[in-house]
Design an enzyme around this catalytic site. Structure first.
Site, PDB file in Angstrom:
ATOM      1  N   TYR A 186     -35.093 -16.036 -45.044  1.00 54.52           N
ATOM      2  CA  TYR A 186     -33.683 -16.446 -45.018  1.00 54.52           C
ATOM      3  C   TYR A 186     -33.101 -16.371 -46.433  1.00 54.52           C
ATOM      4  CZ  TYR A 186     -29.626 -19.447 -43.945  1.00 54.52           C
ATOM      5  OH  TYR A 186     -28.363 -19.948 -43.760  1.00 54.52           O
ATOM      6  N   ASP A 237     -21.232 -12.130 -31.036  1.00 54.34           N
ATOM      7  CA  ASP A 237     -22.492 -12.880 -31.057  1.00 54.34           C
ATOM      8  C   ASP A 237     -23.444 -12.208 -30.078  1.00 54.34           C
ATOM      9  OD1 ASP A 237     -24.445 -15.167 -30.946  1.00 54.34           O
ATOM     10  OD2 ASP A 237     -22.829 -16.165 -32.038  1.00 54.34           O
TER      11      ASP A 237
END
Ligand code: UDP
Length: 317
Positions: free
Chosen positions: A145, A31
């Site tokens: 997105y 991450d």
């Protein structure tokens, strides 16, 4: 068995890490904390089967040792986030998926893409089966997105067909539960946090738009089932129980016992009017269906946010 989870510090990524560890897997989490929260992994401490790497997965991903699975969950996923991070959203869906697929190829690992109900856009078919191609505005604010995930699906299928890579695509519908961020901007977290703070609940539009919310534990169960025994076809995972945003506001007020009012705010551009997964494929291929009722799921989520809001209050004092 050892798997890599990208987006491991996110809401879904961190729950997925927990589940794989509970099943006995070794897990490598990645991450860069753009939207992920390190606190979501804190409880793992120095777990002997968990490793973490702070890395942007749109750049070349280097992993030492064997991998049996790559699960690509890194992405801003809330409409508020992808409006603020449009380029990063496109990059992690496109370049990040490319890097994660390349790594899976190099390791001969199974690949699972976290896709989304947003690939159906503002749907003209209801409920949405996987065979529906969608109604997406490519140049609207949500397009960053939606189109990144549609590209990611196309790329995943290309690696499957051209390279013979073992792949999975999960189309995730609205999900809620502990570890959502209080400022995430999504409807369940917004309403609960607003109710607990005694602030007005912000209904966008007239609240007649519908969603179908899945509790996170059910979703994770479905995703692990898909990873372990699913097929390469895209598979919807979500809860088909559909209700309006206005009904959700009423339910949150009732369960929190809050005296907050409900106010209307402008409907975001291209906000889908309806959404409900057709989960026949997941049921047939995985024997999966959601079990947690909205009432139970909301209670558990409210409990989580009570702590978060209390801690914020203490910090402010
Ligand atoms: N919404 C709302 N109030 C809020 C946040 C969201 O009424 O404070 C609405 C939003 O317009 C949408 C639905 O709730 O119709 C679900 O929004 P969310 O951002 O959770 O996810 P989406 O399904 O749109 O990706």
């Amino acid at each position: 068995m050892r798997v890599l989870v990208t987006g491991a510090a996110g809401f879904l990524g961190s729950h997925l890490v927990d589940k794989f560890l509970a099943l006995g897997y070794d897990v490598l989490g990645m991450d860069n904390h753009i939207t992920g929260n390190p606190a979501n992994l804190e409880h793992l401490g120095s777990h002997p089967r968990f490793r973490f790497a702070n890395q942007d997965v749109t750049r070349y991903i280097e992993v030492e040792g064997p991998l049996d699975g790559v699960l690509h969950f890194a992405s801003p996923a809330s409409p508020v986030d992808y409006l603020e991070l449009p380029i990063q959203t496109l990059k992690v869906g496109a370049l990040g998926t490319h890097k994660a697929l390349g790594l899976a190829m190099a390791k001969q690992a199974r690949f699972l893409l976290a896709s989304t109900s947003e690939v159906y856009g503002d749907p003209l078919v209801h409920p949405q089966p996987e065979s529906y191609w969608g109604n997406v505005n490519p140049v609207g604010p949500r397009g960053v997105y939606d189109e990144a995930k549609r590209f990611a699906e196309a790329l995943t299928m290309a690696y499957h067909r051209f390279h013979g890579l073992d792949t999975r695509i999960v189309r995730i519908f609205n999900t809620y539960g502990p570890r959502m961020r209080p400022n995430d901007g999504r409807v369940v977290s917004n309403f609960i946090v607003q109710a607990l703070r005694g602030e007005p609940l912000t209904v966008y539009g007239d609240g007649s738009q519908t969603r179908s919310f899945c509790y996170v534990d059910d979703l994770i169960e479905g995703i692990v089932g898909l990873f372990e025994r699913g097929t390469p076809e895209p598979t919807n995972i979500g809860n088909p129980h559909e209700f309006t945003v206005r009904q959700l506001a009423d339910r949150v007020l009732k369960l929190t016992g809050s005296k907050s009012s409900v106010v209307e705010r402008p409907l975001p551009i291209d906000d889908p009017q309806v959404r409900q997964p057709d989960i026949a494929r997941a049921h047939e291929t995985l024997g999966w269906e959601p079990k947690v009722t909205l009432e139970d799921g909301l209670r558990r989520t409210i409990e989580y946010f009570r702590d978060v809001v209390a801690r914020e209050g203490a910090a402010a004092r």
